[in-house]
Design an enzyme around this catalytic site. Structure first.
Site, PDB file in Angstrom:
ATOM      1  N   GLU A 187      -5.030  -8.688   0.391  1.00  0.00           N
ATOM      2  CA  GLU A 187      -5.686  -8.481   1.686  1.00  0.00           C
ATOM      3  C   GLU A 187      -7.168  -8.260   1.458  1.00  0.00           C
ATOM      4  OE1 GLU A 187      -4.235  -5.292   4.194  1.00  0.00           O
ATOM      5  OE2 GLU A 187      -2.157  -5.869   3.842  1.00  0.00           O
ATOM      6  N   GLU A 221       0.794  -1.227   0.000  1.00  0.00           N
ATOM      7  CA  GLU A 221       0.000   0.000   0.000  1.00  0.00           C
ATOM      8  C   GLU A 221       0.828   1.280   0.000  1.00  0.00           C
ATOM      9  OE1 GLU A 221      -3.150   0.077   2.882  1.00  0.00           O
ATOM     10  OE2 GLU A 221      -4.106  -1.685   2.045  1.00  0.00           O
TER      11      GLU A 221
HETATM   12  C1  BGC Z   1      -2.793  -2.710   5.726  1.00  0.00           C
HETATM   13  C2  BGC Z   1      -2.745  -3.561   6.976  1.00  0.00           C
HETATM   14  C3  BGC Z   1      -3.873  -3.141   7.906  1.00  0.00           C
HETATM   15  C4  BGC Z   1      -5.180  -3.424   7.212  1.00  0.00           C
HETATM   16  C5  BGC Z   1      -6.416  -3.100   8.032  1.00  0.00           C
HETATM   17  C6  BGC Z   1      -4.177  -2.443   5.211  1.00  0.00           C
HETATM   18  O1  BGC Z   1      -4.279  -1.065   4.981  1.00  0.00           O
HETATM   19  O2  BGC Z   1      -1.953  -3.228   4.744  1.00  0.00           O
HETATM   20  O3  BGC Z   1      -1.494  -3.420   7.555  1.00  0.00           O
HETATM   21  O4  BGC Z   1      -3.809  -3.778   9.137  1.00  0.00           O
HETATM   22  O5  BGC Z   1      -5.262  -2.692   6.014  1.00  0.00           O
HETATM   23  O6  BGC Z   1      -6.474  -1.749   8.339  1.00  0.00           O
END
Ligand code: BGC
Length: 435
Positions: free
Chosen positions: A340, A160
């Site tokens: 993610e 990110e």
């Molecule tokens: C990030 C993580 C974070 C997740 C939830 C993403 O922006 O890569 O490190 O914990 O979102 O906020």
């Protein structure tokens, strides 16, 4: 056609958020270790976090029990390079052991080289403002690739970029807590340059044929309908709508070799030769639709009070994953990995000793159905990494926001697999056919 047989069903984490052991075995401090005091909810720190540094064997055993096919984690740059020019063998040994534990368990390791905890020594040299950061990152990448690439095939350079550049250097919400909006173009260029150099290092030195990508945020705007006009409008907003936070700003130079208007003064044609490296997949993190990050109904009239939201107040918008996978595949022509996706929820261990989290089961179910829809329409999706394998240190939010498939009691470090963990295990076993 449904999910491919070798689909990478996995889960994700990041070094600072889970490892702890912040000053052990020669680790240097990163900006999140050294500068975050006063910025984090209830003055929490990452000093212990999930103590994964010491408990990784137990954690990998849980991943195996859940049947994970892959595990995305990050390497801590300050653990490997604690001071300029110094390589910490003990830090390297930790990652070698972790990777061995994973591969012995039949789990594909997926390594992110940078997930935000910049070494303090690099920060003191100007951090991402200093163009030399790319050379230092290149040297660090060499060390990691040389020791791990006999077992690691999947690589992500940077997590990110829009988030840590924007929050870290523009609005001051994340480490290093600076407000220098005028420098954003330069920082963008340096991050992309570091990415390009690291991709070259991976290609030149990896022992196993590598699969290389990045993990930017990658949400999409959901079109009002599937009419060509609405699709086109949504596509345009997805790429151009958020300007410097948007998809085009970050991915067009890297994936297409195109410099967005706003970066023409900062990125040269020469730079592009390094920045625009061939990639093997398009990784992206996605939580909600791009136009639902706002909480302001004046900005987005589709918002309404009481709409379905996660514990973090993020709107639940499953179709966003379908449109993001589709749009990115069509635009960049690369197989997609969801690096993610997940939700936070105020989970706790209940009277029966279990953690019942039906909201998360429903969230995962809805998002995976939409991902399946993309796959069935021919979008090449090769993996999905749920964020996160376990509850962890949520940056400035401390330990309040629980995203895990596994509950962590932060007083005792006891792990409890949540109902959603068992649900996900069933999905993996059935390769998504039970959705
Ligand atoms: C990030 C993580 C974070 C997740 C939830 C993403 O922006 O890569 O490190 O914990 O979102 O906020």
């Amino acid at each position: 056609m449904s999910f491919p047989q070798d689909f990478l069903w996995g889960s994700a984490s990041a070094a600072f958020q889970v490892e702890g052991a912040y000053n052990e075995d020669g680790k240097g401090l990163g900006i999140w270790d050294a500068l975050a005091e006063g910025h984090i909810r209830l003055n929490a720190t990452g000093n212990v976090a999930c103590d994964h540094y010491h408990r990784y064997k137990e954690d990998v055993a849980i991943m195996k029990e859940l049947g994970l096919k892959s595990y995305r984690f990050s390497i801590s740059w300050p653990r490997v390079v604690p001071e300029e020019g110094v390589i910490n063998e003990k830090g390297i040994a930790f990652y070698k052991d972790l990777v061995k534990e994973l591969t012995d368990a039949g789990i594909e390791p997926m390594v992110t080289l940078f997930h935000w905890n910049l070494p303090m020594w690099m920060h003191e040299k100007g951090g991402w403002l200093n163009p030399q950061v790319a050379d230092y990152f290149e040297e660090y990448a060499k060390v990691v690739v040389d020791v791990l690439s006999d077992k690691v095939k999947y690589w992500m350079t940077i997590n990110e970029p829009q988030l840590f550049a924007g929050a870290g250097y523009v609005d001051g919400g994340h480490a290093p807590f600076l407000k220098m909006p005028a420098m954003f173009g330069k920082i963008t260029r340096n991050i992309m340059f570091a990415h390009g150099k690291a991709v070259k290092v991976i290609r030149e030195r990896a022992k196993l044929a590598p699969m290389v990508g990045m993990a930017p945020t990658g949400s999409a705007v959901i079109p009002k309908s599937d009419s060509p006009e609405d699709l086109e409008k949504a596509r345009f907003e997805t790429y151009e709508g958020d300007g410097p936070n948007g998809n085009a700003w970050w991915a067009d130079p890297i994936c297409l070799g195109i410099i967005p208007e706003g970066l023409r003064n900062d990125i040269s044609k020469e730079d592009l030769r390094i920045i625009h490296q061939p990639l093997d997949f398009y990784g992206f993190n996605i939580y909600t639709a791009q136009n639902f990050w706002t909480q302001d109904p004046k900005v987005n009239p589709e918002l309404y009070d009481g709409m379905p939201r996660t514990g973090f107040d993020w709107a639940i918008k499953p179709e966003s994953i379908y449109y993001a996978a589709k749009f990115h595949y069509e635009r960049y022509g690369l197989p997609v990995i969801i690096t993610e996706n997940g939700m936070s929820n105020p989970d706790f261990v209940m009277m029966d000793g279990k953690v019942h989290d039906p909201q998360r089961i429903d969230y995962i179910h809805r998002y995976l159905l939409q991902l399946k829809r993309a796959v069935e329409e021919g979008v090449k999706v090769i993996g999905y990494q749920y964020w996160s394998i376990m509850d962890n240190m949520e940056w400035t939010e401390g330990y309040e926001r629980r995203f895990g498939l596994v509950h962590v009691d932060f007083k005792t470090q006891k792990r409890t697999i949540k109902d959603s963990g068992y649900f996900y295990a069933e999905v993996i076993k059935a390769n998504g056919e039970n959705l």
